[in-house]
Design an enzyme around this catalytic site. Structure first.
Site, PDB file in Angstrom:
ATOM      1  N   LYS A  73      27.222  -3.071   8.144  1.00 11.17           N
ATOM      2  CA  LYS A  73      27.289  -3.313   9.595  1.00 11.17           C
ATOM      3  C   LYS A  73      28.147  -4.605   9.736  1.00 11.17           C
ATOM      4  O   LYS A  73      28.918  -4.809  10.518  1.00 11.17           O
ATOM      5  CB  LYS A  73      26.070  -3.443  10.437  1.00 11.17           C
ATOM      6  CG  LYS A  73      25.657  -1.908  10.547  1.00 11.17           C
ATOM      7  CD  LYS A  73      24.504  -1.938  11.684  1.00 11.17           C
ATOM      8  CE  LYS A  73      23.823  -0.550  11.853  1.00 11.17           C
ATOM      9  NZ  LYS A  73      22.625  -0.435  12.636  1.00 11.17           N
ATOM     10  N   ARG A  74      27.779  -5.764   9.113  1.00  9.34           N
ATOM     11  CA  ARG A  74      27.971  -6.958   9.258  1.00  9.34           C
ATOM     12  C   ARG A  74      29.614  -7.134   8.943  1.00  9.34           C
ATOM     13  O   ARG A  74      30.379  -7.696   9.574  1.00  9.34           O
ATOM     14  CB  ARG A  74      27.287  -7.940   8.405  1.00  9.34           C
ATOM     15  CG  ARG A  74      26.938  -9.207   9.064  1.00  9.34           C
ATOM     16  CD  ARG A  74      25.752  -9.982   8.286  1.00  9.34           C
ATOM     17  NE  ARG A  74      25.544  -9.496   6.997  1.00  9.34           N
ATOM     18  CZ  ARG A  74      26.140 -10.110   6.019  1.00  9.34           C
ATOM     19  NH1 ARG A  74      27.190 -10.662   6.173  1.00  9.34           N
ATOM     20  NH2 ARG A  74      25.855  -9.434   4.928  1.00  9.34           N
TER      21      ARG A  74
END
Ligand code: GLU
Length: 476
Positions: A250-251
């Site tokens: 996600k990052r």
């Protein structure tokens, strides 16, 4: 009798639905559908700081958009409700009490500070930290001091193993495991503990999840043993790598967000088709319908090598579905993208389906399709000066004028009638059709590429087409 197949997806509502989660959900869903099982959605919301109602909604919305329906869980309920871990705290406490009474778990009064110090010391000495069992046999219960409950690893030699449906046999020495924390002082279970209690009580027979949970499986198996429960089968799914071949996160990767693809004009059919191929295959099949997914899916065809994100493949699949789904269906999905760009058409507006037919060979996403359609919905057009200089000459304007007069008189604004006018005008002038069609195209679209000329004029509608022709004629 073998027990009925029951699988689950157990997300933590601490963020949006990501691609890895969607794949886990999809594989479990397909396995249940193929073998007549039940698919359960369980919400592991024990991280009180990070779990939010917004995340829960985002996860449910993502699953609904992909049409991965669950049989039991939030909004559905079922025989094993509640399906939220924070609503099951009594159950966790009861089982903890039983384990303590049976000498298989114990209260630990070591403070977090003490543990932190010992861990730091172990790291300094270059060894992996394992809880040293300080409170194992503790008889003096420190007054007023908070406690956690720890699992008591049996003090015997040996190993624990399981036969993973994807990875095969995996083994770990008992000596590599420690007395892990099951329940916090405030009654909140830690992941390994809540997961086992719920998987057992919800009669889960196959647990499939990401490979990052392989190591958690060992303490979980120890708990099954301690409780005298038969463990489920396990199927750990390979990693998904981003386009840069780094673990999809996600990052780092915006494409990890399922709903971003919706916003980008990807169809759920295409994303699902894309996701199923991240780690699973059926021969060389690339385009796989939902029916085929259900007919073919099995954990035994999941590979152990990572699935890699290929953006071109996603676009290719998306265009395939744009071209093959019923145009009326795609039309309904195009409408919101036009509305976003300020053009709100009624759901039954015939132009929506016409846009789909006109642009699906060129547009790879609904966003692109809406962008292509937009100039047809606005009043007026800006001419590309180079195209105008080349195609709107004195000679061609004379032809343009004839086209304008004839189409203005047409009783019906159909593609066939409009094409027929272009043909008649060009035949009369003794020139090729392109000599007439291209000036018309430049006049009404501003440049030299558009769908067939009859189709282009039809998309614009009579009033707007005539207005644009008049504007071009007025240039001379
Ligand atoms: N809540 C865990 C997660 O989201 C579930 C893991 C599992 O399926 O056991 O990673």
């Amino acid at each position: 009798m073998a027990s009925a197949l029951r699988v689950r997806f157990a997300p933590s509502p601490t963020g949006y639905l990501h691609i890895g989660g969607a794949r886990t959900a999809l594989f479990n869903y397909l396995y249940a559908r193929r073998f007549g099982g039940t698919f359960i959605l369980r919400i592991e919301d024990t991280d009180l700081e990070r779990s939010t109602p917004e995340s829960l909604k985002a996860i449910l919305d993502g699953l609904k958009w992909l049409d991965i329906g669950w049989d039991e869980g939030p909004e559905k309920e079922g025989p094993h409700a509640p399906y939220f871990q924070t609503q099951r705290l009594d159950t966790y406490r009861d089982h903890c009490d039983q384990l303590i009474a049976a000498g298989k778990a114990y209260r630990c009064y070591c403070t977090q500070e003490e543990i932190r110090e010992r861990r730091a010391q172990a790291e300094k000495e270059g060894r992996a930290y394992k809880y040293e069992g300080t409170c194992r046999e503790r008889k003096d219960v420190p007054e007023g001091r908070p406690s956690v409950v720890r699992f008591k690893m049996p003090s015997v030699e040996g190993s624990v193993s399981f036969d993973d449906l994807v990875l095969g046999k995996i083994t770990k020495e008992y000596s590599d495991l420690d007395d892990w924390v099951m329940l916090r002082g405030d009654g909140i279970p830690l992941y390994n503990y809540g997961c086992v209690i719920d998987d057992h009580l919800m009669d889960i027979t196959v647990v499939s999840r990401g490979q990052e949970h392989v190591n958690s499986t060992f303490p979980q198996l120890m708990l099954y043993q301690a409780l005298g429960w038969e463990p489920p089968r396990f199927a750990h799914l390979p990693l998904i790598l981003g386009p840069d071949r780094e673990k999809l996160s996600k990052r780092k990767h915006k494409e990890a967000d399922v709903m971003l693809h919706k916003a980008n004009g990807i169809l759920p059919e295409a994303l699902l088709n894309f996701v199923i191929r991240l780690g699973w295959s059926h021969g060389n099949e690339e385009v796989i319908s939902r029916e085929q997914m259900i007919e073919w899916f099995d954990f035994k065809d999941v590979g152990s090598t990572s699935g890699v994100w290929n953006p071109d493949k996603l676009l290719w699949l998306n265009q395939h579905y744009l071209k093959t789904l019923p145009p009326s269906d795609v039309a309904g999905r195009l409408a919101p993208f036009l509305a976003q760009q300020g053009q709100t058409l009624a759901p039954d507006d015939v132009r929506l389906e016409r846009f789909v037919l006109a642009f699906r060979e060129r547009a790879k996403t609904l966003v692109e399709m809406a962008t292509m359609a937009l100039p047809y919905l606005k009043q007026g057009v800006t001419l590309d000066e180079k195209a105008a200089a080349k195609h709107l000459t004195a000679d061609s304007l004379a032809l343009l004028r004839q086209v304008r007069e004839e189409i203005a008189a047409l009783p019906d604004w159909s593609v066939a009638a409009l094409d027929a006018v272009i043909k008649t005008v060009s035949e009369r002038a003794g020139v090729g059709m392109g000599k007439v069609a291209q000036p018309v195209r430049v006049a009404v679209t501003g440049n030299t590429t558009s769908p067939g000329i009859g189709e282009t004029l039809q998309l614009l509608g009579k009033e707007e087409a005539l207005r644009r022709l008049d504007a071009a004629l007025a240039r001379s």
